[in-house]
Design a protein around this motif. Structure first.
Motif, PDB file in Angstrom:
ATOM      1  N   PHE A 238       0.656  -1.116  -0.150  1.00 43.64           N
ATOM      2  CA  PHE A 238       0.038  -0.135   0.185  1.00 43.64           C
ATOM      3  C   PHE A 238       0.880   1.458   0.108  1.00 43.64           C
ATOM      4  CE2 PHE A 238      -2.328  -3.158   2.289  1.00 43.64           C
ATOM      5  CZ  PHE A 238      -3.603  -3.409   1.573  1.00 43.64           C
ATOM      6  N   TYR A 239       0.412   2.457  -0.402  1.00 46.86           N
ATOM      7  CA  TYR A 239       0.878   3.811  -0.420  1.00 46.86           C
ATOM      8  C   TYR A 239       0.909   4.212   0.947  1.00 46.86           C
ATOM      9  CZ  TYR A 239       2.200   4.027  -5.439  1.00 46.86           C
ATOM     10  OH  TYR A 239       2.706   3.763  -6.664  1.00 46.86           O
ATOM     11  N   THR A 240       1.583   5.071   1.445  1.00 43.70           N
ATOM     12  CA  THR A 240       1.130   5.849   2.646  1.00 43.70           C
ATOM     13  C   THR A 240       1.456   7.352   2.137  1.00 43.70           C
ATOM     14  OG1 THR A 240       2.281   4.161   4.087  1.00 43.70           O
ATOM     15  CG2 THR A 240       2.027   6.563   4.922  1.00 43.70           C
ATOM     16  N   VAL A 241       0.479   8.173   2.208  1.00 45.28           N
ATOM     17  CA  VAL A 241       0.220   9.437   1.536  1.00 45.28           C
ATOM     18  C   VAL A 241       0.595  10.434   2.560  1.00 45.28           C
ATOM     19  CG1 VAL A 241      -1.190  10.801  -0.025  1.00 45.28           C
ATOM     20  CG2 VAL A 241      -1.345   8.299  -0.217  1.00 45.28           C
ATOM     21  N   ASN A 242       1.181  11.525   2.164  1.00 43.68           N
ATOM     22  CA  ASN A 242       1.213  12.706   3.023  1.00 43.68           C
ATOM     23  C   ASN A 242       0.270  13.629   2.528  1.00 43.68           C
ATOM     24  OD1 ASN A 242       2.401  14.149   5.205  1.00 43.68           O
ATOM     25  ND2 ASN A 242       4.064  14.873   3.763  1.00 43.68           N
ATOM     26  N   VAL A 243      -0.396  13.977   3.467  1.00 42.44           N
ATOM     27  CA  VAL A 243      -1.747  15.014   2.876  1.00 42.44           C
ATOM     28  C   VAL A 243      -1.550  16.194   3.507  1.00 42.44           C
ATOM     29  CG1 VAL A 243      -4.126  15.374   2.925  1.00 42.44           C
ATOM     30  CG2 VAL A 243      -3.296  13.078   2.973  1.00 42.44           C
ATOM     31  N   LYS A 244      -1.472  17.301   2.610  1.00 43.77           N
ATOM     32  CA  LYS A 244      -1.330  18.936   2.959  1.00 43.77           C
ATOM     33  C   LYS A 244      -2.902  19.175   3.077  1.00 43.77           C
ATOM     34  CE  LYS A 244       0.409  23.420   1.809  1.00 43.77           C
ATOM     35  NZ  LYS A 244       0.332  23.550   3.197  1.00 43.77           N
TER      36      LYS A 244
END
Lengths: 277, 172
Positions: A238-244
Protein backbone atom coordinates in the motif's frame (compact mmCIF):
# COMPACT_ATOMS: atom_id res chain seq x y z
CA UNK A 1 -2.64 -2.95 63.26
CA UNK A 2 -1.09 -0.25 65.42
CA UNK A 3 2.23 -0.89 63.79
CA UNK A 4 0.67 -0.45 60.39
CA UNK A 5 -0.88 2.88 61.37
CA UNK A 6 2.43 4.06 62.84
CA UNK A 7 4.19 3.00 59.66
CA UNK A 8 1.75 4.86 57.42
CA UNK A 9 1.91 7.89 59.72
CA UNK A 10 5.69 7.89 59.61
CA UNK A 11 5.74 7.79 55.82
CA UNK A 12 2.57 9.83 55.32
CA UNK A 13 4.26 12.03 52.72
CA UNK A 14 4.89 9.10 50.43
CA UNK A 15 1.40 7.64 50.84
CA UNK A 16 -0.25 11.00 50.32
CA UNK A 17 1.84 11.45 47.18
CA UNK A 18 0.85 8.00 45.97
CA UNK A 19 -2.87 8.53 46.53
CA UNK A 20 -2.95 11.92 44.79
CA UNK A 21 -0.96 10.47 41.87
CA UNK A 22 -3.45 7.57 41.61
CA UNK A 23 -6.28 10.11 41.55
CA UNK A 24 -4.55 11.96 38.69
CA UNK A 25 -4.04 8.76 36.72
CA UNK A 26 -7.69 7.85 37.29
CA UNK A 27 -8.71 11.22 35.83
CA UNK A 28 -6.43 10.78 32.81
CA UNK A 29 -7.60 7.25 32.09
CA UNK A 30 -11.24 8.09 32.53
CA UNK A 31 -10.89 11.02 30.16
CA UNK A 32 -9.11 8.93 27.56
CA UNK A 33 -10.97 5.67 27.37
CA UNK A 34 -14.54 6.56 28.19
CA UNK A 35 -15.84 9.39 26.12
CA UNK A 36 -17.82 10.69 29.07
CA UNK A 37 -18.39 14.29 29.93
CA UNK A 38 -15.75 14.47 32.62
CA UNK A 39 -15.61 17.42 34.95
CA UNK A 40 -12.07 18.47 34.21
CA UNK A 41 -12.27 19.89 30.71
CA UNK A 42 -12.57 23.33 29.24
CA UNK A 43 -16.30 23.11 28.62
CA UNK A 44 -17.04 23.60 32.32
CA UNK A 45 -18.45 26.92 33.36
CA UNK A 46 -15.51 28.68 35.01
CA UNK A 47 -12.77 28.04 32.52
CA UNK A 48 -15.06 28.20 29.49
CA UNK A 49 -16.24 31.67 30.46
CA UNK A 50 -12.73 32.98 30.99
CA UNK A 51 -11.61 31.48 27.68
CA UNK A 52 -14.69 32.91 25.97
CA UNK A 53 -13.90 36.44 27.16
CA UNK A 54 -10.34 35.98 25.99
CA UNK A 55 -11.55 34.74 22.59
CA UNK A 56 -13.99 37.65 22.33
CA UNK A 57 -11.13 40.09 22.68
CA UNK A 58 -8.95 38.15 20.27
CA UNK A 59 -11.71 38.04 17.68
CA UNK A 60 -11.33 41.73 16.92
CA UNK A 61 -7.87 41.14 15.55
CA UNK A 62 -9.17 38.73 12.92
CA UNK A 63 -12.30 40.64 11.90
CA UNK A 64 -10.96 41.74 8.55
CA UNK A 65 -9.89 38.30 7.37
CA UNK A 66 -13.04 36.76 8.76
CA UNK A 67 -15.23 39.27 6.90
CA UNK A 68 -13.49 38.50 3.63
CA UNK A 69 -13.97 34.79 4.17
CA UNK A 70 -17.68 35.24 4.96
CA UNK A 71 -18.23 37.51 1.97
CA UNK A 72 -16.58 34.96 -0.28
CA UNK A 73 -18.73 32.21 1.11
CA UNK A 74 -21.88 34.32 0.79
CA UNK A 75 -21.14 34.92 -2.85
CA UNK A 76 -20.59 31.24 -3.40
CA UNK A 77 -23.86 30.30 -1.70
CA UNK A 78 -25.81 32.95 -3.53
CA UNK A 79 -24.56 31.68 -6.86
CA UNK A 80 -26.19 28.33 -6.25
CA UNK A 81 -29.33 29.36 -4.39
CA UNK A 82 -31.79 27.44 -6.53
CA UNK A 83 -33.52 26.21 -3.41
CA UNK A 84 -35.14 28.34 -0.74
CA UNK A 85 -33.53 28.50 2.66
CA UNK A 86 -35.70 28.79 5.73
CA UNK A 87 -34.19 30.18 8.91
CA UNK A 88 -35.12 28.36 12.11
CA UNK A 89 -34.00 28.70 15.71
CA UNK A 90 -30.36 28.26 16.72
CA UNK A 91 -29.02 29.23 13.29
CA UNK A 92 -29.95 25.82 11.89
CA UNK A 93 -30.69 25.82 8.20
CA UNK A 94 -33.18 23.47 6.61
CA UNK A 95 -34.04 23.16 2.94
CA UNK A 96 -37.48 22.32 1.63
CA UNK A 97 -37.43 20.43 -1.62
CA UNK A 98 -39.79 17.87 -3.07
CA UNK A 99 -37.21 15.95 -5.07
CA UNK A 100 -34.56 15.66 -2.35
CA UNK A 101 -34.69 14.66 1.30
CA UNK A 102 -32.33 16.60 3.53
CA UNK A 103 -29.76 14.46 5.29
CA UNK A 104 -27.48 16.99 6.96
CA UNK A 105 -28.21 20.20 8.82
CA UNK A 106 -25.62 22.79 9.80
CA UNK A 107 -25.22 24.88 12.94
CA UNK A 108 -22.71 27.73 12.89
CA UNK A 109 -20.53 28.16 15.95
CA UNK A 110 -17.63 30.20 17.26
CA UNK A 111 -14.29 28.76 18.39
CA UNK A 112 -13.47 29.98 21.92
CA UNK A 113 -10.38 27.85 22.54
CA UNK A 114 -7.98 26.14 20.17
CA UNK A 115 -4.58 24.49 20.16
CA UNK A 116 -2.33 23.09 17.44
CA UNK A 117 1.03 22.46 19.05
CA UNK A 118 0.30 19.50 21.28
CA UNK A 119 0.08 15.81 20.44
CA UNK A 120 -3.63 15.68 21.26
CA UNK A 121 -5.33 18.92 20.29
CA UNK A 122 -8.84 19.99 21.24
CA UNK A 123 -11.10 22.96 20.45
CA UNK A 124 -13.91 24.47 22.49
CA UNK A 125 -17.01 25.86 20.74
CA UNK A 126 -19.75 28.12 22.12
CA UNK A 127 -22.68 25.81 21.31
CA UNK A 128 -23.91 23.05 23.64
CA UNK A 129 -26.75 20.72 24.52
CA UNK A 130 -29.16 23.68 24.66
CA UNK A 131 -28.57 24.19 20.95
CA UNK A 132 -28.99 20.48 20.25
CA UNK A 133 -25.33 19.48 20.04
CA UNK A 134 -24.58 15.82 20.77
CA UNK A 135 -21.47 13.68 20.98
CA UNK A 136 -19.74 12.56 17.78
CA UNK A 137 -21.20 15.21 15.51
CA UNK A 138 -18.89 16.39 12.73
CA UNK A 139 -17.24 19.82 12.73
CA UNK A 140 -16.16 21.46 9.46
CA UNK A 141 -15.34 24.89 8.06
CA UNK A 142 -15.76 26.30 4.59
CA UNK A 143 -12.23 25.12 3.80
CA UNK A 144 -12.40 21.57 5.13
CA UNK A 145 -12.68 19.07 7.96
CA UNK A 146 -11.99 20.19 11.56
CA UNK A 147 -12.90 17.30 13.87
CA UNK A 148 -15.55 15.58 15.91
CA UNK A 149 -17.52 16.62 19.03
CA UNK A 150 -16.13 14.96 22.17
CA UNK A 151 -17.87 16.42 25.24
CA UNK A 152 -20.97 18.59 25.53
CA UNK A 153 -22.07 20.87 28.38
CA UNK A 154 -25.08 23.18 28.46
CA UNK A 155 -23.60 26.01 26.43
CA UNK A 156 -20.24 24.72 25.24
CA UNK A 157 -18.75 21.68 23.60
CA UNK A 158 -15.22 20.38 23.08
CA UNK A 159 -14.03 19.07 19.75
CA UNK A 160 -11.43 16.38 19.20
CA UNK A 161 -9.48 18.08 16.43
CA UNK A 162 -8.14 16.24 13.39
CA UNK A 163 -4.78 17.05 14.99
CA UNK A 164 -5.22 14.33 17.64
CA UNK A 165 -3.68 10.89 17.97
CA UNK A 166 -7.14 9.37 18.53
CA UNK A 167 -8.81 10.85 15.44
CA UNK A 168 -9.29 8.63 12.39
CA UNK A 169 -11.27 9.89 9.40
CA UNK A 170 -12.41 7.62 6.60
CA UNK A 171 -11.29 9.41 3.46
CA UNK A 172 -10.91 8.76 -0.26
CA UNK A 173 -9.07 10.03 -3.29
CA UNK A 174 -11.58 12.05 -5.20
CA UNK A 175 -10.58 11.08 -8.74
CA UNK A 176 -10.95 7.32 -8.41
CA UNK A 177 -12.65 6.71 -5.05
CA UNK A 178 -10.08 4.43 -3.40
CA UNK A 179 -10.39 4.94 0.32
CA UNK A 180 -8.36 4.59 3.50
CA UNK A 181 -8.06 5.88 7.07
CA UNK A 182 -6.53 9.32 7.65
CA UNK A 183 -4.60 9.91 10.86
CA UNK A 184 -2.32 12.59 12.30
CA UNK A 185 1.25 11.68 13.23
CA UNK A 186 1.92 14.71 15.41
CA UNK A 187 4.61 16.18 13.19
CA UNK A 188 3.10 19.37 11.78
CA UNK A 189 -0.32 20.98 11.99
CA UNK A 190 -0.36 21.38 8.19
CA UNK A 191 0.03 17.68 7.27
CA UNK A 192 -1.76 14.38 7.97
CA UNK A 193 -1.21 10.81 6.75
CA UNK A 194 -3.52 8.68 4.61
CA UNK A 195 -2.91 4.93 4.86
CA UNK A 196 -3.73 1.84 2.83
CA UNK A 197 -4.04 3.26 -0.68
CA UNK A 198 -3.51 0.35 -3.14
CA UNK A 199 -0.42 0.69 -5.35
CA UNK A 200 -2.32 0.42 -8.65
CA UNK A 201 -3.82 3.86 -8.04
CA UNK A 202 -1.92 6.43 -10.10
CA UNK A 203 -1.26 9.18 -7.59
CA UNK A 204 0.12 12.59 -8.48
CA UNK A 205 1.00 15.52 -6.29
CA UNK A 206 -2.02 17.78 -5.86
CA UNK A 207 -4.72 15.09 -6.03
CA UNK A 208 -7.72 16.01 -3.89
CA UNK A 209 -8.55 14.01 -0.75
CA UNK A 210 -12.15 14.17 0.51
CA UNK A 211 -14.21 12.37 3.16
CA UNK A 212 -15.65 9.03 2.05
CA UNK A 213 -19.30 8.01 2.17
CA UNK A 214 -18.60 5.28 4.75
CA UNK A 215 -18.55 7.62 7.72
CA UNK A 216 -21.64 7.99 9.88
CA UNK A 217 -20.38 11.36 11.07
CA UNK A 218 -19.03 13.27 8.11
CA UNK A 219 -20.97 14.07 4.94
CA UNK A 220 -19.39 12.71 1.76
CA UNK A 221 -17.01 14.83 -0.33
CA UNK A 222 -15.96 17.30 2.36
CA UNK A 223 -12.50 18.56 1.43
CA UNK A 224 -9.62 17.31 3.60
CA UNK A 225 -6.55 18.29 1.63
CA UNK A 226 -4.27 17.50 -1.27
CA UNK A 227 -1.56 14.90 -1.89
CA UNK A 228 1.86 16.30 -1.00
CA UNK A 229 3.97 13.16 -1.39
CA UNK A 230 3.52 9.38 -1.19
CA UNK A 231 5.72 6.37 -0.59
CA UNK A 232 5.55 2.61 -0.53
CA UNK A 233 7.29 1.21 2.50
CA UNK A 234 9.33 -1.91 1.83
CA UNK A 235 7.28 -5.06 2.34
CA UNK A 236 3.93 -3.30 2.07
CA UNK A 237 1.45 -3.38 -0.76
CA UNK A 238 0.00 0.00 0.00
CA UNK A 239 0.98 3.62 -0.40
CA UNK A 240 1.30 5.87 2.63
CA UNK A 241 0.29 9.34 1.51
CA UNK A 242 1.37 12.61 3.07
CA UNK A 243 -1.64 14.93 2.87
CA UNK A 244 -1.43 18.73 2.99
CA UNK A 245 -4.50 19.77 5.01
CA UNK A 246 -6.77 22.40 3.48
CA UNK A 247 -8.04 23.66 6.84
CA UNK A 248 -5.81 26.25 8.47
CA UNK A 249 -6.03 25.10 12.06
CA UNK A 250 -4.14 28.14 13.29
CA UNK A 251 -6.77 30.54 11.98
CA UNK A 252 -10.03 28.83 12.98
CA UNK A 253 -12.64 31.16 14.37
CA UNK A 254 -16.03 30.16 12.95
CA UNK A 255 -16.98 26.57 12.20
CA UNK A 256 -20.07 24.54 11.29
CA UNK A 257 -21.38 21.63 13.34
CA UNK A 258 -22.98 19.03 11.08
CA UNK A 259 -25.95 16.92 12.19
CA UNK A 260 -26.58 13.70 10.32
CA UNK A 261 -30.36 13.48 10.50
CA UNK A 262 -30.43 9.86 9.32
CA UNK A 263 -27.63 8.61 11.54
CA UNK A 264 -29.95 6.91 14.02
CA UNK A 265 -31.89 5.12 11.32
CA UNK A 266 -28.71 3.85 9.66
CA UNK A 267 -27.16 2.79 12.96
CA UNK A 268 -30.25 0.87 14.02
CA UNK A 269 -30.44 -0.92 10.70
CA UNK A 270 -26.75 -1.83 10.80
CA UNK A 271 -27.00 -3.07 14.38
CA UNK A 272 -29.93 -5.29 13.42
CA UNK A 273 -27.95 -6.87 10.59
CA UNK A 274 -24.97 -7.36 12.90
CA UNK A 275 -27.14 -9.25 15.37
CA UNK A 276 -28.53 -11.59 12.72
CA UNK A 277 -25.07 -12.92 11.89
CA UNK B 1 2.61 33.62 58.37
CA UNK B 2 -0.76 34.90 57.16
CA UNK B 3 1.09 37.36 54.98
CA UNK B 4 2.98 34.49 53.40
CA UNK B 5 -0.24 32.60 52.63
CA UNK B 6 -1.83 35.60 50.94
CA UNK B 7 1.37 36.25 49.00
CA UNK B 8 1.34 32.68 47.65
CA UNK B 9 -2.35 32.78 46.76
CA UNK B 10 -1.72 35.94 44.75
CA UNK B 11 1.30 34.27 43.12
CA UNK B 12 -0.93 31.30 42.23
CA UNK B 13 -3.52 33.53 40.54
CA UNK B 14 -0.94 35.58 38.64
CA UNK B 15 0.92 32.52 37.35
CA UNK B 16 -2.31 30.81 36.22
CA UNK B 17 -3.30 34.06 34.49
CA UNK B 18 0.03 34.38 32.70
CA UNK B 19 0.01 30.72 31.67
CA UNK B 20 -3.52 30.45 30.25
CA UNK B 21 -4.13 33.97 28.98
CA UNK B 22 -0.71 34.88 27.61
CA UNK B 23 1.63 31.93 27.08
CA UNK B 24 -1.08 29.56 25.86
CA UNK B 25 -1.86 32.02 23.08
CA UNK B 26 1.71 32.61 21.96
CA UNK B 27 2.86 30.16 19.33
CA UNK B 28 6.60 29.67 19.54
CA UNK B 29 6.99 26.87 17.06
CA UNK B 30 5.46 23.45 17.42
CA UNK B 31 8.13 22.02 19.73
CA UNK B 32 8.10 24.80 22.30
CA UNK B 33 5.44 24.83 25.02
CA UNK B 34 6.82 26.55 28.11
CA UNK B 35 4.96 26.04 31.38
CA UNK B 36 5.95 28.94 33.61
CA UNK B 37 3.35 28.03 36.26
CA UNK B 38 5.88 25.52 37.64
CA UNK B 39 7.49 28.57 39.29
CA UNK B 40 4.67 28.38 41.84
CA UNK B 41 5.93 25.05 43.18
CA UNK B 42 9.60 26.05 42.84
CA UNK B 43 9.07 29.27 44.80
CA UNK B 44 7.00 27.98 47.74
CA UNK B 45 8.68 28.84 51.09
CA UNK B 46 11.12 26.36 52.68
CA UNK B 47 8.89 26.00 55.75
CA UNK B 48 5.84 24.80 53.75
CA UNK B 49 4.49 21.60 55.39
CA UNK B 50 4.94 18.57 53.14
CA UNK B 51 1.23 17.76 52.88
CA UNK B 52 0.44 21.34 51.92
CA UNK B 53 3.13 21.14 49.26
CA UNK B 54 1.39 18.17 47.63
CA UNK B 55 -2.09 19.69 47.88
CA UNK B 56 -1.09 23.08 46.51
CA UNK B 57 0.77 21.38 43.63
CA UNK B 58 -2.34 19.33 42.91
CA UNK B 59 -4.52 22.46 42.99
CA UNK B 60 -2.15 24.21 40.60
CA UNK B 61 -2.02 21.26 38.21
CA UNK B 62 -5.75 20.67 38.13
CA UNK B 63 -6.41 24.40 37.51
CA UNK B 64 -4.09 24.30 34.51
CA UNK B 65 -5.77 21.07 33.37
CA UNK B 66 -9.12 22.87 33.33
CA UNK B 67 -7.81 25.27 30.73
CA UNK B 68 -5.67 22.87 28.71
CA UNK B 69 -8.28 20.06 28.49
CA UNK B 70 -5.81 17.52 29.78
CA UNK B 71 -7.68 16.07 32.81
CA UNK B 72 -5.01 15.24 35.36
CA UNK B 73 -1.82 15.29 33.28
CA UNK B 74 -0.53 18.60 34.62
CA UNK B 75 -1.71 17.62 38.10
CA UNK B 76 0.24 14.36 37.93
CA UNK B 77 3.43 16.14 36.82
CA UNK B 78 3.05 18.86 39.47
CA UNK B 79 2.46 16.43 42.33
CA UNK B 80 5.46 14.42 41.15
CA UNK B 81 7.88 17.36 41.40
CA UNK B 82 6.28 18.51 44.66
CA UNK B 83 7.08 15.09 46.07
CA UNK B 84 10.70 15.31 44.96
CA UNK B 85 11.18 18.92 46.12
CA UNK B 86 12.03 18.33 49.83
CA UNK B 87 14.65 15.72 48.92
CA UNK B 88 16.17 17.98 46.29
CA UNK B 89 16.30 20.93 48.70
CA UNK B 90 18.11 18.74 51.23
CA UNK B 91 20.57 17.66 48.56
CA UNK B 92 21.36 21.23 47.56
CA UNK B 93 21.25 22.75 51.07
CA UNK B 94 24.12 25.01 52.15
CA UNK B 95 26.48 23.69 54.85
CA UNK B 96 24.50 25.03 57.80
CA UNK B 97 21.00 24.73 56.32
CA UNK B 98 18.76 27.41 54.95
CA UNK B 99 18.55 30.61 56.96
CA UNK B 100 15.19 31.30 58.53
CA UNK B 101 13.07 33.74 56.54
CA UNK B 102 14.85 33.15 53.23
CA UNK B 103 13.09 31.92 50.12
CA UNK B 104 14.17 29.71 47.22
CA UNK B 105 14.93 32.60 44.87
CA UNK B 106 17.96 33.96 43.02
CA UNK B 107 18.38 36.96 45.28
CA UNK B 108 18.76 34.84 48.44
CA UNK B 109 20.75 31.87 47.17
CA UNK B 110 22.46 32.99 43.97
CA UNK B 111 22.27 32.02 40.33
CA UNK B 112 24.17 28.66 40.31
CA UNK B 113 22.06 27.27 43.16
CA UNK B 114 18.79 28.46 41.61
CA UNK B 115 19.63 27.25 38.10
CA UNK B 116 20.46 23.71 39.20
CA UNK B 117 17.52 23.49 41.62
CA UNK B 118 14.82 24.86 39.30
CA UNK B 119 16.42 23.30 36.21
CA UNK B 120 16.09 19.79 37.63
CA UNK B 121 12.50 20.34 38.80
CA UNK B 122 11.44 21.86 35.45
CA UNK B 123 13.09 19.07 33.46
CA UNK B 124 11.42 16.36 35.59
CA UNK B 125 8.05 18.12 35.31
CA UNK B 126 8.30 18.36 31.53
CA UNK B 127 9.46 14.75 31.14
CA UNK B 128 6.48 13.43 33.13
CA UNK B 129 4.02 15.77 31.41
CA UNK B 130 5.10 15.19 27.80
CA UNK B 131 5.46 11.43 28.12
CA UNK B 132 2.04 11.10 29.76
CA UNK B 133 0.58 13.20 26.97
CA UNK B 134 2.12 11.10 24.18
CA UNK B 135 1.81 7.80 26.09
CA UNK B 136 3.85 5.72 23.67
CA UNK B 137 7.51 5.08 23.15
CA UNK B 138 7.46 5.04 19.35
CA UNK B 139 7.89 8.82 19.32
CA UNK B 140 10.56 8.70 22.01
CA UNK B 141 13.10 11.03 20.45
CA UNK B 142 10.62 13.57 19.09
CA UNK B 143 9.10 13.82 22.54
CA UNK B 144 12.52 14.05 24.15
CA UNK B 145 13.42 16.93 21.86
CA UNK B 146 10.19 18.69 22.87
CA UNK B 147 10.99 18.12 26.54
CA UNK B 148 14.48 19.62 26.23
CA UNK B 149 13.49 22.66 24.16
CA UNK B 150 10.42 23.44 26.27
CA UNK B 151 12.38 23.03 29.52
CA UNK B 152 15.03 25.49 28.36
CA UNK B 153 12.36 28.03 27.50
CA UNK B 154 10.53 27.55 30.80
CA UNK B 155 13.79 27.95 32.71
CA UNK B 156 14.55 31.12 30.75
CA UNK B 157 11.12 32.58 31.57
CA UNK B 158 11.44 31.58 35.23
CA UNK B 159 14.84 33.28 35.56
CA UNK B 160 13.63 36.43 33.79
CA UNK B 161 10.58 36.63 36.06
CA UNK B 162 12.86 36.27 39.10
CA UNK B 163 14.78 39.35 38.06
CA UNK B 164 11.53 41.28 37.50
CA UNK B 165 10.39 40.48 41.05
CA UNK B 166 13.82 41.26 42.42
CA UNK B 167 13.80 44.76 40.99
CA UNK B 168 10.39 45.39 42.45
CA UNK B 169 11.64 44.40 45.89
CA UNK B 170 14.61 46.74 45.71
CA UNK B 171 12.29 49.67 45.10
CA UNK B 172 10.10 48.93 48.09
Amino acid sequence: MRNLITFIWKHYFFFLFLSIEVLCIYLIVQNNYFQKASFVNSSNLLSANILKTSADVEEYFFLKGENEKLAKENAELRSRSLVSFSLLENNQYFVNDTAFRQKYSYISSKVVNNSTNRRNNYLTLDKGSKQGIKNNMAVITSTGVVGQIKDVSENFCTVMSLLNSKTTISSKIKKDGSYGPLTWEGESFAFATLHDIPTHVKLTKGDTIVTSAYSLTFPENILIGTVESFERKSGEYFYTVNVKLSTEFKKLSHVYIVTNMMKKEQEELENRSEMDK
Amino acid sequence: MLNEIIRNIVRFAILVGIQVLVIKNIEMGRFINPFIYVLFIIGLPFETPKWLLLFSAFAMGITIDLFYDTAGMHAAACVFIAYLRPGLLKLFSPRDGYEFGTQPTIQYLGIPWFLSYSGILILLHHIVLFYIEVFRFSEFFTTFFRVIVSSVFTLLLVVISQYLFHRKKAQE
